[in-house]
Design an enzyme around this catalytic site. Structure first.
Site, PDB file in Angstrom:
ATOM      1  CG  ASP A   4      -0.753  -2.198  -7.870  1.00 55.01           C
ATOM      2  OD1 ASP A   4      -0.167  -3.292  -7.909  1.00 55.01           O
ATOM      3  OD2 ASP A   4      -1.893  -2.027  -8.330  1.00 55.01           O
ATOM      4  CG  ASP A 104       0.208  -4.027 -11.702  1.00 57.04           C
ATOM      5  OD1 ASP A 104       0.712  -4.849 -10.908  1.00 57.04           O
ATOM      6  OD2 ASP A 104      -0.929  -3.565 -11.566  1.00 57.04           O
ATOM      7  CD  GLU A 105       2.484  -5.143  -6.721  1.00 56.02           C
ATOM      8  OE1 GLU A 105       1.385  -5.506  -7.175  1.00 56.02           O
ATOM      9  OE2 GLU A 105       2.762  -5.149  -5.518  1.00 56.02           O
TER      10      GLU A 105
END
Ligand code: DGT
Ligand code: CA
Ligand code: CA
Length: 363
Positions: A4, A104-105
């Site tokens: 993340d 974002d992960e």
């Protein structure tokens, strides 16, 4: 592994303009109704020390930072999507199986390539972090554990730029002291409910009688809470939409209808798409392109090949051919250009409609 990125939108803004680093940076979604109406999307860790949080009204964030030299910026989704694609392409190279779960992960199943060794997994994670720093100039936090549930919690345990390893025999002691809302599915309401039952930590939940949990929350949720509190989870890391298509889109350096300038950019997109295709051992039968013009109108073209191909040169040549045709039908300058391959030889899926074609590009 769960990877993340740290304060993602705000970190990208710091990278774009390093002079704001060290100051509180608040990225905002302005609603436009009045000057400060809207909400905070995210903030860097300096701003978080002043109590700034995602979802907070902008006016409240401003009042908390009243006497501080803080930077307030509007969201630039286009840029964040582009950076996200780049980071995901780098990360994908470290996984046996890869599953992106947000902008974002991503989850990476690395079991096979590290032979089940947590030491080797940690070494791999350190290499991935360095690679991401070198190629994308960003920091991320990584959690490594026997499953997705614990990896996600581990990634959050030390932020920013963290690496947290939870081996199988450490799962229980790692989870036990954490507040129950660290578990996915425990929101504000459930947390309050559990508090009245004397459950504050994940350890409390693990000790709680599962039959009682089922009475209160129903069979499905009660069983889930019981298993989750003990770190039990067997959800596989799954590629999303693997067999459908693979695509990349990018904003050009300048608005143009110069074929050479466009191909200069799309050649690189071809290379990225080709790398994805190659890594998964697929062959493609369809090649598509898309152009977003300066008036935001969108045109696309595609071509079906006679035989499945996996060569970069064929991809580039077909993209060239398609852009030549597309430009001859339009007079406008192109702002964004994209490349897509689909109709993979392994899966033999039928070609999707144009709507999902666009959906894929805009992700
Ligand atoms: P982190 O992971 O705690 O270091 O910080 P972020 O900012 O990366 O948080 P994360 O991973 O939950 O979210 C990724 C991005 O998604 C974040 O940079 C901005 C956006 N985002 C997160 N929460 C919200 C929200 O409540 N509203 C809006 N508009 N955007 C959000
Ligand atoms: Ca994040
Ligand atoms: Ca996230």
């Amino acid at each position: 592994m769960l990877v993340d990125f740290d304060y993602f939108f705000a970190q990208i803004e710091e990278r774009r303009n390093p002079s704001i680093e060290g100051k509180p940076v608040v990225v905002c979604v302005y609603s436009g109704r009045s000057q400060d109406s809207g909400a905070v999307s995210t903030a860097n860790y300096v701003a978080r020390r002043y109590g700034i949080k995602s979802g907070m009204p902008i006016a409240l964030a401003k009042s908390k930072l009243e006497n501080v030299e803080a930077v307030f910026l509007p969201v630039d989704h286009r840029l964040y999507e582009e950076v996200s694609e780049k980071t995901m392409t780098v990360l994908r190279g470290y996984a046996d199986y890869f599953e992106q779960v947000g902008i974002d992960e991503a989850y990476l199943d690395v079991s096979r390539r590290v032979n089940g060794s947590f030491e080797q997994a940690a070494e791999l994670a350190r290499r991935a972090k360095n690679d991401i720093r070198a190629q994308c100039e960003l920091t991320c936090s990584i959690g490594i554990s026997p499953n997705k549930l614990v990896a996600k919690i581990a990634a959050d345990a030390q932020k920013p730029d963290g690496l947290t390893i939870v081996k199988p025999d450490q799962v229980e002691s790692f989870l036990a002291p954490l507040p129950v809302d660290h578990l996915i599915g425990v929101g504000v309401k459930t947390k309050e409910r559990m508090e009245t039952m004397g459950i504050r930590t994940i350890g409390d939940l693990a000790k709680y009688d599962v039959r009682r949990l089922i009475e209160v929350f129903g069979r499905k949720l009660g069983t889930y809470f019981h298993n989750a509190s003990m770190g039990i989870d067997d959800e596989p890391v799954q590629e999303r939409g693997e067999a459908e298509s693979m695509s990349r889109i990018a904003t050009l350096k300048e608005d143009t209808r110069d074929l050479k300038v466009i191909l200069d950019r799309t050649d690189r997109l071809c290379e990225e798409v080709h790398e994805d295709v190659r890594q998964r051992g697929l062959g493609f039968k369809s090649v598509g392109i898309i152009a977003v013009f300066i008036d935001m109108s969108i045109r696309s073209k595609s071509k079906t090949l006679d035989n499945p191909a996996d060569e970069l040169e064929i991809l580039k040549r077909t993209v060239w051919e398609l852009f030549e045709k597309l430009l001859s039908d339009s007079e406008l300058n192109v702002r964004r250009a994209g490349v897509r391959v689909s109709n993979f030889a392994k899966e033999q899926k039928t070609q999707k409609q144009i709507t999902s074609f666009l959906g894929n590009f805009e992700g």
